[in-house]
Design an enzyme around this catalytic site. Structure first.
Site, PDB file in Angstrom:
ATOM      1  N   LYS A  22      77.963 -75.473  31.496  1.00 46.03           N
ATOM      2  CA  LYS A  22      76.599 -75.056  31.126  1.00 46.03           C
ATOM      3  C   LYS A  22      76.071 -76.034  30.104  1.00 46.03           C
ATOM      4  O   LYS A  22      76.732 -76.347  29.113  1.00 46.03           O
ATOM      5  CB  LYS A  22      76.651 -73.645  30.511  1.00 46.03           C
ATOM      6  CG  LYS A  22      75.307 -73.111  30.081  1.00 46.03           C
ATOM      7  CD  LYS A  22      74.629 -72.334  31.181  1.00 46.03           C
ATOM      8  CE  LYS A  22      73.173 -72.061  30.901  1.00 46.03           C
ATOM      9  NZ  LYS A  22      72.250 -73.114  31.386  1.00 46.03           N
ATOM     10  N   LYS A  43      79.705 -75.630  21.104  1.00 40.14           N
ATOM     11  CA  LYS A  43      78.531 -74.771  20.902  1.00 40.14           C
ATOM     12  C   LYS A  43      78.620 -73.524  21.788  1.00 40.14           C
ATOM     13  O   LYS A  43      78.426 -72.408  21.328  1.00 40.14           O
ATOM     14  CB  LYS A  43      77.276 -75.575  21.266  1.00 40.14           C
ATOM     15  CG  LYS A  43      75.986 -74.819  21.088  1.00 40.14           C
ATOM     16  CD  LYS A  43      74.800 -75.578  21.652  1.00 40.14           C
ATOM     17  CE  LYS A  43      74.749 -77.008  21.165  1.00 40.14           C
ATOM     18  NZ  LYS A  43      73.462 -77.656  21.431  1.00 40.14           N
ATOM     19  N   LYS A  56      76.579 -81.408  30.585  1.00 40.19           N
ATOM     20  CA  LYS A  56      75.251 -81.932  30.252  1.00 40.19           C
ATOM     21  C   LYS A  56      74.869 -82.940  31.323  1.00 40.19           C
ATOM     22  O   LYS A  56      75.740 -83.486  32.008  1.00 40.19           O
ATOM     23  CB  LYS A  56      75.290 -82.622  28.881  1.00 40.19           C
ATOM     24  CG  LYS A  56      73.942 -82.791  28.229  1.00 40.19           C
ATOM     25  CD  LYS A  56      73.469 -81.535  27.497  1.00 40.19           C
ATOM     26  CE  LYS A  56      72.058 -81.701  26.979  1.00 40.19           C
ATOM     27  NZ  LYS A  56      71.657 -80.600  26.093  1.00 40.19           N
ATOM     28  N   GLY A  90      67.130 -76.919  30.475  1.00 43.07           N
ATOM     29  CA  GLY A  90      66.267 -77.986  29.961  1.00 43.07           C
ATOM     30  C   GLY A  90      66.851 -78.668  28.736  1.00 43.07           C
ATOM     31  O   GLY A  90      67.859 -78.245  28.175  1.00 43.07           O
ATOM     32  N   ASP A  91      66.234 -79.746  28.344  1.00 53.30           N
ATOM     33  CA  ASP A  91      66.528 -80.471  27.096  1.00 53.30           C
ATOM     34  C   ASP A  91      65.315 -81.380  26.893  1.00 53.30           C
ATOM     35  O   ASP A  91      64.226 -81.094  27.436  1.00 53.30           O
ATOM     36  CB  ASP A  91      67.843 -81.271  27.220  1.00 53.30           C
ATOM     37  CG  ASP A  91      68.326 -81.824  25.877  1.00 53.30           C
ATOM     38  OD1 ASP A  91      68.911 -81.064  25.088  1.00 53.30           O
ATOM     39  OD2 ASP A  91      68.094 -83.017  25.595  1.00 53.30           O
ATOM     40  N   THR A 140      65.818 -71.628  20.896  1.00 53.85           N
ATOM     41  CA  THR A 140      66.527 -72.641  20.107  1.00 53.85           C
ATOM     42  C   THR A 140      65.885 -72.769  18.727  1.00 53.85           C
ATOM     43  O   THR A 140      66.574 -72.757  17.696  1.00 53.85           O
ATOM     44  CB  THR A 140      66.526 -74.001  20.840  1.00 53.85           C
ATOM     45  OG1 THR A 140      66.990 -73.797  22.168  1.00 53.85           O
ATOM     46  CG2 THR A 140      67.414 -75.006  20.139  1.00 53.85           C
ATOM     47  N   ASN A 151      59.698 -78.511  22.273  1.00 51.99           N
ATOM     48  CA  ASN A 151      60.063 -77.105  22.404  1.00 51.99           C
ATOM     49  C   ASN A 151      60.769 -76.565  21.159  1.00 51.99           C
ATOM     50  O   ASN A 151      60.382 -75.528  20.612  1.00 51.99           O
ATOM     51  CB  ASN A 151      60.958 -76.950  23.646  1.00 51.99           C
ATOM     52  CG  ASN A 151      61.568 -75.574  23.727  1.00 51.99           C
ATOM     53  OD1 ASN A 151      62.635 -75.329  23.159  1.00 51.99           O
ATOM     54  ND2 ASN A 151      60.889 -74.664  24.379  1.00 51.99           N
ATOM     55  N   SER A 167      70.139 -68.546  27.238  1.00 52.63           N
ATOM     56  CA  SER A 167      70.358 -68.879  28.651  1.00 52.63           C
ATOM     57  C   SER A 167      71.418 -67.940  29.241  1.00 52.63           C
ATOM     58  O   SER A 167      71.301 -67.510  30.391  1.00 52.63           O
ATOM     59  CB  SER A 167      70.836 -70.327  28.794  1.00 52.63           C
ATOM     60  OG  SER A 167      69.752 -71.223  28.746  1.00 52.63           O
TER      61      SER A 167
HETATM   62  P1  NDP Z   1      61.220 -81.894  23.845  1.00 56.81           P
HETATM   63  O1  NDP Z   1      61.191 -82.937  24.891  1.00 56.81           O
HETATM   64  O2  NDP Z   1      60.482 -80.631  24.064  1.00 56.81           O
HETATM   65  O3  NDP Z   1      60.736 -82.497  22.439  1.00 56.81           O
HETATM   66  C1  NDP Z   1      61.371 -83.601  21.865  1.00 56.81           C
HETATM   67  C2  NDP Z   1      60.600 -84.007  20.629  1.00 56.81           C
HETATM   68  O4  NDP Z   1      61.345 -84.999  19.934  1.00 56.81           O
HETATM   69  C3  NDP Z   1      59.247 -84.617  20.943  1.00 56.81           C
HETATM   70  O5  NDP Z   1      58.359 -84.352  19.903  1.00 56.81           O
HETATM   71  C4  NDP Z   1      59.576 -86.106  21.038  1.00 56.81           C
HETATM   72  O6  NDP Z   1      58.460 -86.936  20.765  1.00 56.81           O
HETATM   73  C5  NDP Z   1      60.610 -86.238  19.928  1.00 56.81           C
HETATM   74  N1  NDP Z   1      61.532 -87.336  20.249  1.00 56.81           N
HETATM   75  C6  NDP Z   1      62.302 -87.476  21.356  1.00 56.81           C
HETATM   76  N2  NDP Z   1      62.989 -88.608  21.321  1.00 56.81           N
HETATM   77  C7  NDP Z   1      62.649 -89.205  20.182  1.00 56.81           C
HETATM   78  C8  NDP Z   1      63.038 -90.423  19.569  1.00 56.81           C
HETATM   79  N3  NDP Z   1      63.911 -91.255  20.152  1.00 56.81           N
HETATM   80  N4  NDP Z   1      62.497 -90.714  18.347  1.00 56.81           N
HETATM   81  C9  NDP Z   1      61.606 -89.856  17.766  1.00 56.81           C
HETATM   82  N5  NDP Z   1      61.211 -88.691  18.307  1.00 56.81           N
HETATM   83  C10 NDP Z   1      61.723 -88.373  19.480  1.00 56.81           C
HETATM   84  O7  NDP Z   1      62.787 -81.599  23.594  1.00 56.81           O
HETATM   85  P2  NDP Z   1      63.455 -80.338  22.898  1.00 56.81           P
HETATM   86  O8  NDP Z   1      62.585 -79.815  21.832  1.00 56.81           O
HETATM   87  O9  NDP Z   1      63.925 -79.438  23.975  1.00 56.81           O
HETATM   88  O10 NDP Z   1      64.773 -80.999  22.272  1.00 56.81           O
HETATM   89  C11 NDP Z   1      64.807 -81.517  20.943  1.00 56.81           C
HETATM   90  C12 NDP Z   1      66.237 -81.589  20.464  1.00 56.81           C
HETATM   91  O11 NDP Z   1      66.819 -80.277  20.483  1.00 56.81           O
HETATM   92  C13 NDP Z   1      67.180 -82.460  21.296  1.00 56.81           C
HETATM   93  O12 NDP Z   1      68.143 -83.036  20.429  1.00 56.81           O
HETATM   94  C14 NDP Z   1      67.874 -81.456  22.185  1.00 56.81           C
HETATM   95  O13 NDP Z   1      69.118 -81.930  22.649  1.00 56.81           O
HETATM   96  C15 NDP Z   1      68.037 -80.291  21.229  1.00 56.81           C
HETATM   97  N6  NDP Z   1      68.253 -78.995  21.844  1.00 56.81           N
HETATM   98  C16 NDP Z   1      67.343 -78.482  22.726  1.00 56.81           C
HETATM   99  C17 NDP Z   1      67.562 -77.230  23.265  1.00 56.81           C
HETATM  100  C18 NDP Z   1      66.554 -76.553  24.117  1.00 56.81           C
HETATM  101  O14 NDP Z   1      66.721 -75.367  24.384  1.00 56.81           O
HETATM  102  N7  NDP Z   1      65.498 -77.213  24.557  1.00 56.81           N
HETATM  103  C19 NDP Z   1      68.799 -76.482  22.989  1.00 56.81           C
HETATM  104  C20 NDP Z   1      69.642 -77.073  21.975  1.00 56.81           C
HETATM  105  C21 NDP Z   1      69.373 -78.302  21.462  1.00 56.81           C
HETATM  106  P3  NDP Z   1      57.507 -87.419  21.987  1.00 56.81           P
HETATM  107  O15 NDP Z   1      56.701 -86.218  22.364  1.00 56.81           O
HETATM  108  O16 NDP Z   1      56.713 -88.510  21.386  1.00 56.81           O
HETATM  109  O17 NDP Z   1      58.425 -87.871  23.070  1.00 56.81           O
END
Ligand code: NDP
Length: 445
Positions: A90, A114, A126, A165-166, A210, A241, A377
């Site tokens: 997962k 986790k 992943k 998603g991620d 999250t 997100n 999830s």
């Molecule tokens: P989203 O795609 O919804 O948002 C990502 C955000 O981070 C955007 O604002 C993006 O900016 C910014 N970002 C991405 N890459 C970079 C980079 N290289 N440098 C600077 N800013 C960056 O993703 P999520 O919110 O889902 O995920 C964010 C983090 O949380 C990740 O590390 C993910 O692995 C982790 N996570 C997510 C979960 C989930 O349920 N979604 C669960 C657990 C962890 P821009 O819009 O400009 O691309």
């Protein structure tokens, strides 16, 4: 570190040359495990660590698709099925140009611990692609997702591997992926993906989980020092997100969130980030954070730079790995930081974590603090299995209970291993022991 652990770690790293993020994640976990192996020598005898660091299966595939101009595009797809000792693999799918095998392996490795911490029956995995959905039309995203699933479908299933998603994969992408899975398999198998739309098998609270969970975890850490998130000055990185929902929850609990970012810059809004406006720009219009400045008075937008230049008492890194380095950590500490809750996976560099810990800052590592997403999830999978759908209030209550429980178990484990308040140690040991016990019970596989 114990010399036997050190030798195992060196062999693991040598076997995966160039996978820097994976090396970082492995190193961090190994740093915590010496006391466990003194207490449980049977884990070493059974080569648990060597097995845990080698994914059960790694799939790399070509993803051909046609863009709006009629040109053929080729991306690379990945799914790393890391460990199924506790349940089906997962973990999310990430669509971002930076995705490579080392990044997918670091995320999958973290996911094992986790998922164990959630207390749910979930293994770790992943996946993702170097496809960039930004600035692509809906049609292009759909065609990419259909091509991606045309290979992935044969490897996943509700009892095998359940993606979600991620970064770059939200409700739209999960919809296209699910549609193609259904079309190829001729099965309405709700439990094969999570993060689905509410009207077709998704769970209320999954989109928020999250970010909400990260804030709940941070609140629990603050409580151990008789403090609260209420009245704190909070800075959040990202505006996706996790970030948006962390901002919403922190403000609902009485914090003032003054800044957030995207990959191009950051905004500072001393009156508190307007979440409705942020959602409109980032989720509805799929725009850039820069547009926030034009629509709200007394806001400053900084192109480039680091959001960690903004002072905070609570920092919630919710963007991506290694976005908060040692210098930024030292500056935050000097300027009154109390706590860090990692919404993203491994957003703080090793040096930053050391700076926080040496300064006595409350530090909630991602594998514990952001586990609310995968935990919800699992609640989605429960609802799918029983053909049920729960209310928002009920699901949110379950999430809150899970996050408090994760916090308490990490804290209790750290204490029982002689390092109270060290949530990194607590999360790594607590997550590891459960998986190791299951691996021992299941024999050499
Ligand atoms: P989203 O795609 O919804 O948002 C990502 C955000 O981070 C955007 O604002 C993006 O900016 C910014 N970002 C991405 N890459 C970079 C980079 N290289 N440098 C600077 N800013 C960056 O993703 P999520 O919110 O889902 O995920 C964010 C983090 O949380 C990740 O590390 C993910 O692995 C982790 N996570 C997510 C979960 C989930 O349920 N979604 C669960 C657990 C962890 P821009 O819009 O400009 O691309």
């Amino acid at each position: 570190m114990d010399s036997r652990l050190d030798a195992i770690k060196e062999a693991v790293l040598a076997r995966s040359p160039g996978e820097l993020e994976f090396h970082q994640a492995v190193d961090e976990v190994f740093q915590s495990l010496a006391p466990v192996h003194r207490r449980h020598p049977e884990f070493l005898d059974a080569a648990v660590l060597e097995r845990l660091c080698e994914p059960e299966r790694q799939i790399i595939f070509r993803v051909p698709w046609v863009d709006d101009a009629g040109r053929i595009q080729i991306n690379r797809g990945f799914r790393v099925e890391f460990n199924s000792a506790l349940g089906p693999f997962k973990g999310g799918l990430r669509f971002h140009p930076s995705v490579n095998l080392g990044i997918v392996k670091f995320l999958g490795f973290e996911q094992i611990f986790k998922n164990s911490l959630t207390g749910m029956p979930l293994g770790g995995g992943k996946g993702g692609s170097d496809f960039d959905p930004r600035d692509r039309s809906d049609g292009e995203v759909m065609r990419f997702c259909q091509s991606f699933m045309t290979e992935l479908y044969r490897h996943i299933g509700e009892y095998t591997d359940v993606p979600a998603g991620d970064i770059g994969v939200g409700g739209r992408e999960i919809g296209y992926l699910f549609g193609q899975y259904k079309r190829i398999t001729n099965r309405y198998e709700s439990g094969v993906l999570t993060g689905k739309g509410i009207s077709w098998g998704g769970s209320l609270v999954r989109p928020e989980a999250t970010g909400y969970g990260t804030v709940i975890f941070t609140e629990q850490m603050l409580k151990t020092q008789g403090k609260s998130i209420e009245g704190q000055r909070v800075v959040v990185s990202g505006s996706g997100n996790v970030a948006i929902n962390a901002i919403e929850k922190a403000q609902a609990l009485g914090a003032l969130v003054v800044a957030c970012s995207d990959s191009e810059g950051y905004v500072v809004d001393e009156a508190g980030i307007d979440v409705a406006l942020l959602r409109q720009i980032k989720e509805v219009e799929r725009g850039r954070l820069k547009e926030y400045e034009a629509q709200r008075a007394r806001v400053s937008y900084v192109q480039g730079g680091s959001v960690w230049d903004v002072d905070a008492t609570v920092a919630l890194p919710c963007a991506t790995q290694n976005e908060l380095d040692g210098d930024a950590a030292a500056r935050l500490v000097r300027n009154g930081l109390l706590a860090v809750g990692e919404g993203a996976n491994m957003p703080s560099t090793r040096r930053a974590v050391t700076v926080f810990q040496e300064a006595g800052i409350l530090f909630g590592p991602g594998k514990a603090a952001n586990a609310g997403g995968v935990a919800t999830s699992a609640l989605e999978m429960q609802q799918n299995a029983s053909r049920d759908s729960w209310s928002f209030a009920h699901t949110e209550q379950r999430l809150a209970t899970i996050m408090v429980d994760i916090h308490d178990r990490c804290a209790a484990t750290a204490e029982s291993y002689g390092d109270p308040g060290n949530y990194v140690l607590g999360a790594n040991i607590c997550g590891f022991v459960k998986v190791a016990d299951a691996m021992l019970a299941q024999g050499v596989i």
